[in-house]
Design a protein around this motif. Structure first.
Motif, mmCIF file in Angstrom:
data_model
loop_
_atom_site.group_PDB
_atom_site.id
_atom_site.type_symbol
_atom_site.label_atom_id
_atom_site.label_comp_id
_atom_site.label_asym_id
_atom_site.label_seq_id
_atom_site.Cartn_x
_atom_site.Cartn_y
_atom_site.Cartn_z
ATOM 1 N N LEU A 133 0.593 -1.230 -0.276
ATOM 2 C CA LEU A 133 -0.118 0.057 0.163
ATOM 3 C C LEU A 133 0.820 1.039 -0.112
ATOM 4 O O LEU A 133 0.200 1.735 -0.874
ATOM 5 N N TYR A 134 2.115 1.874 0.694
ATOM 6 C CA TYR A 134 2.565 2.558 1.120
ATOM 7 C C TYR A 134 3.704 2.302 -0.493
ATOM 8 O O TYR A 134 3.652 3.573 -1.007
ATOM 9 N N VAL B 187 0.733 4.007 -2.809
ATOM 10 C CA VAL B 187 0.992 6.017 -2.836
ATOM 11 C C VAL B 187 1.840 6.687 -2.920
ATOM 12 O O VAL B 187 1.873 7.019 -4.045
ATOM 13 N N PRO C 88 11.739 5.057 6.231
ATOM 14 C CA PRO C 88 10.562 5.249 7.310
ATOM 15 C C PRO C 88 9.953 4.156 7.641
ATOM 16 O O PRO C 88 9.455 4.141 8.714
ATOM 17 N N THR D 235 9.754 8.603 17.787
ATOM 18 C CA THR D 235 9.473 8.713 16.242
ATOM 19 C C THR D 235 8.107 8.017 16.342
ATOM 20 O O THR D 235 7.313 7.573 16.120
ATOM 21 N N TRP E 129 4.181 7.855 16.578
ATOM 22 C CA TRP E 129 3.663 7.869 14.945
ATOM 23 C C TRP E 129 2.932 6.063 15.091
ATOM 24 O O TRP E 129 2.053 5.560 14.251
ATOM 25 N N MET F 235 3.622 2.940 15.667
ATOM 26 C CA MET F 235 4.796 1.743 14.023
ATOM 27 C C MET F 235 4.854 1.128 15.347
ATOM 28 O O MET F 235 5.934 -0.080 14.920
ATOM 29 N N GLN G 122 -3.452 3.921 4.390
ATOM 30 C CA GLN G 122 -3.172 5.047 3.379
ATOM 31 C C GLN G 122 -2.451 5.773 3.397
ATOM 32 O O GLN G 122 -1.947 6.011 2.370
ATOM 33 N N LEU G 123 -2.814 6.702 4.634
ATOM 34 C CA LEU G 123 -1.912 7.630 5.065
ATOM 35 C C LEU G 123 -0.518 7.164 5.652
ATOM 36 O O LEU G 123 -0.403 6.650 6.039
ATOM 37 N N LEU G 124 0.644 7.845 4.946
ATOM 38 C CA LEU G 124 1.722 7.488 5.634
ATOM 39 C C LEU G 124 2.040 8.108 6.854
ATOM 40 O O LEU G 124 1.621 8.685 7.954
ATOM 41 N N PRO G 125 2.218 6.518 8.061
ATOM 42 C CA PRO G 125 2.273 6.886 9.628
ATOM 43 C C PRO G 125 3.073 7.489 9.968
ATOM 44 O O PRO G 125 3.640 8.251 11.699
ATOM 45 N N TRP G 126 4.310 7.924 9.688
ATOM 46 C CA TRP G 126 5.045 8.654 10.331
ATOM 47 C C TRP G 126 4.770 10.493 9.651
ATOM 48 O O TRP G 126 5.544 11.013 9.646
#
Lengths: 254, 248
Positions: A144-145, A148, A166, A245, A249, A251, B85-89
């Motif tokens: 997905l990333y 995009v 990232p 970080t 986020w 993550m 789909q958004l960039l988490p960072w």
């Protein structure tokens, strides 16, 4: 959690002190906390312990830097196609299981016992775990990333830098944690085997030397210092980076 | 303006070849909302990815204007069903600014920022500009993704069941929002869905897909006036017509 850790540490220290003062062990082999602290303070004041530590840390940083650069280059190379991917994969399979210290005799033969030999061992112990983690991070990057990224016009190195890097940061950070721990171990053992390198010997050599002088408290003082540095890096440095970080986020812990 | 001619696509899995799309031909007019309606497995998402240039078709052609689609382009943005789909960072605002920056649009950083805020206001997310994606609800994330896409001013929006995983109320409000934005921006929208009601509310035309392999069963004109209140009798008739086409 933090407080609980502190309580346990205090308990263990108390236990140590109780054993040391029980009269059943010789202070020559099992020094009390007071003796260890005194040895720590006096060797720091004398300057030797600190300068040995700085010497060791500089070597580690050098090895980490070279290892990281090599890992990044190899990771990027492995992404350029199936042939290169299998090449890097083979390198990892061959080199990763090899403990740095097992390479010592060969390295002494090739590079002598100088500083560069220790750096080489550290690079070896940093490179492979880091490379494994970077590649795992790339593989775990959701399609997905990259979709995009491609959609908004990113290609090639820019896609790599802005999306894959990232996105694999959680893997990178845990790779660095492993790399740090391994390099620290490799360094201490290499320094012990090599002896004084370039006039200094580093922390490993310092511990080894104190044994010769039967300075047990001094040995423990150096061990304490190693632990303190480890805690500082692990709990303060890495913790801070994670907080700013991947935890910020959302993550972390995936 | 978008033209598909006899598009075929199959996937290879081990020894088997699975035919996903067969002989798909249609055109999309500039500024219209076209819904592709089909059950799961009808190849509608694959079709959308082909139109976006993310995959290649085996035979046939897809062109926008007079140019063949060969790779993804910032001029047709795909909005996914997946909330992630958004960039988490990046913060919500950074997520919207970033694609403009990559494409060096709108001059200065300040202009891009103003523009991003404008679009965030449009999707009612201005108060959350500084939040990170993981702090948002599913509906908010999809709104942010729409703002990110629109801020680039693409001529085409490809939407792959973007509201499919949302609760009914949120879905309805986002459909209304999309229609408002569409009216203002004049963008062409191709919207994939399996929800008949959604297709009736949104579409100018509805392409009904057949299952396995995906084929076009029919293209239905939907010329009810907007806003559409789907409780009326005429709507029900259309609903049943579409329903019977899907269930055969």
């Amino acid at each position: 959690m933090k407080n609980k850790k502190l309580i346990w540490i205090l308990l263990l220290l108390a236990l140590w002190q109780a054993v040391a003062l029980s009269g059943r062990v010789s202070p020559l082999t099992f020094p009390s906390l007071g003796m260890i602290l005194k040895a720590l303070v006096s060797s720091i004041m004398a300057g030797e312990l600190l300068s040995q530590t700085v010497f060791s840390l500089v070597i580690i940083l050098e090895g980490l830097l070279i290892g990281t650069l090599l890992a990044l280059v190899l990771a990027i190379v492995s992404r350029t196609g199936d042939t290169m991917n299998s090449f890097v994969d083979t390198l990892i399979t061959l080199a990763h299981p090899l403990p740095g210290i097992a390479l010592l005799p060969i390295i002494i033969l090739w590079l002598g016992t100088g500083r560069s030999a220790i750096v080489f061992i550290i690079v070896h112990s940093v490179l492979w775990p880091l490379l494994l983690n970077i590649i795992a991070g790339f593989k775990a990057t959701p399609k997905l990333y990259s979709d995009v990224g491609r959609n908004i016009g990113l290609r090639g190195i820019k896609l790599f830098y802005d999306i894959y890097m990232p996105s694999s940061l959680p893997y990178l950070i845990s790779g660095f944690k492993i790399a740090w721990a391994r390099s620290w171990r490799a360094l201490i053992s290499a320094e012990m085997v090599f002896g004084a390198v370039g006039g200094k010997g580093g922390l490993g050599w310092y511990i080894f030397k104190q044994r010769v002088f039967m300075d047990t408290a001094g040995m423990f003082a150096a061990l304490l210092l190693i632990m303190l540095i480890g805690i500082l890096i692990e709990e303060v440095f890495f913790n801070k980076i994670e907080k700013q970080t991947i935890r910020r986020w959302g993550m972390a812990e995936k | 303006m978008i033209e598909l001619k006899e598009v075929n696509k199959s996937f290879k899995r081990d020894q088997d070849t699975l035919k996903v799309l067969e002989n798909i031909s249609f055109t999309v007019e500039k500024g219209e909302i076209l819904c592709i309606l089909g059950a799961s497995g009808s190849g509608k998402s694959t079709l959308l990815r082909l139109m976006g240039g993310f995959d290649f078709c085996d035979s046939g052609s897809i062109s926008i204007g007079s140019e063949a689609v060969v790779s993804p382009s910032p001029d047709s943005i795909l909005i996914f069903q997946d909330f992630n789909q958004l960039l988490p960072w990046k913060t919500v605002l950074q997520n919207v600014i970033y694609p403009m920056k990559v494409n060096k649009k709108y001059g200065s950083e300040q202009q891009r920022r103003d523009r991003a805020m404008e679009y965030l206001e449009m999707v009612q997310l201005a108060d959350f500009y500084n939040a990170y994606p993981h702090q948002l609800s599913g509906g908010m994330k999809q709104r942010a993704a729409i703002a990110r896409a629109l801020a680039l001013e693409p001529s085409i929006l490809l939407m792959d069941e973007p509201f499919g995983s949302l609760d009914a109320l949120t879905r309805q409000s986002l459909q209304e929002l999309l229609l408002q934005i569409w009216k203002r921006a004049g963008v062409t929208i191709i919207f994939v869905t399996h929800d008949i009601q959604e297709a009736i509310i949104l579409a100018d035309r509805i392409i009904v897909m057949d299952n396995k392999p995906g084929r076009i069963k029919d293209i239905v004109q939907n010329s009810f006036d907007r806003p559409r209140d789907i409780s009326g009798g005429d709507y029900l008739e259309l609903y049943h017509r579409l329903y019977s086409m899907l269930s055969v």
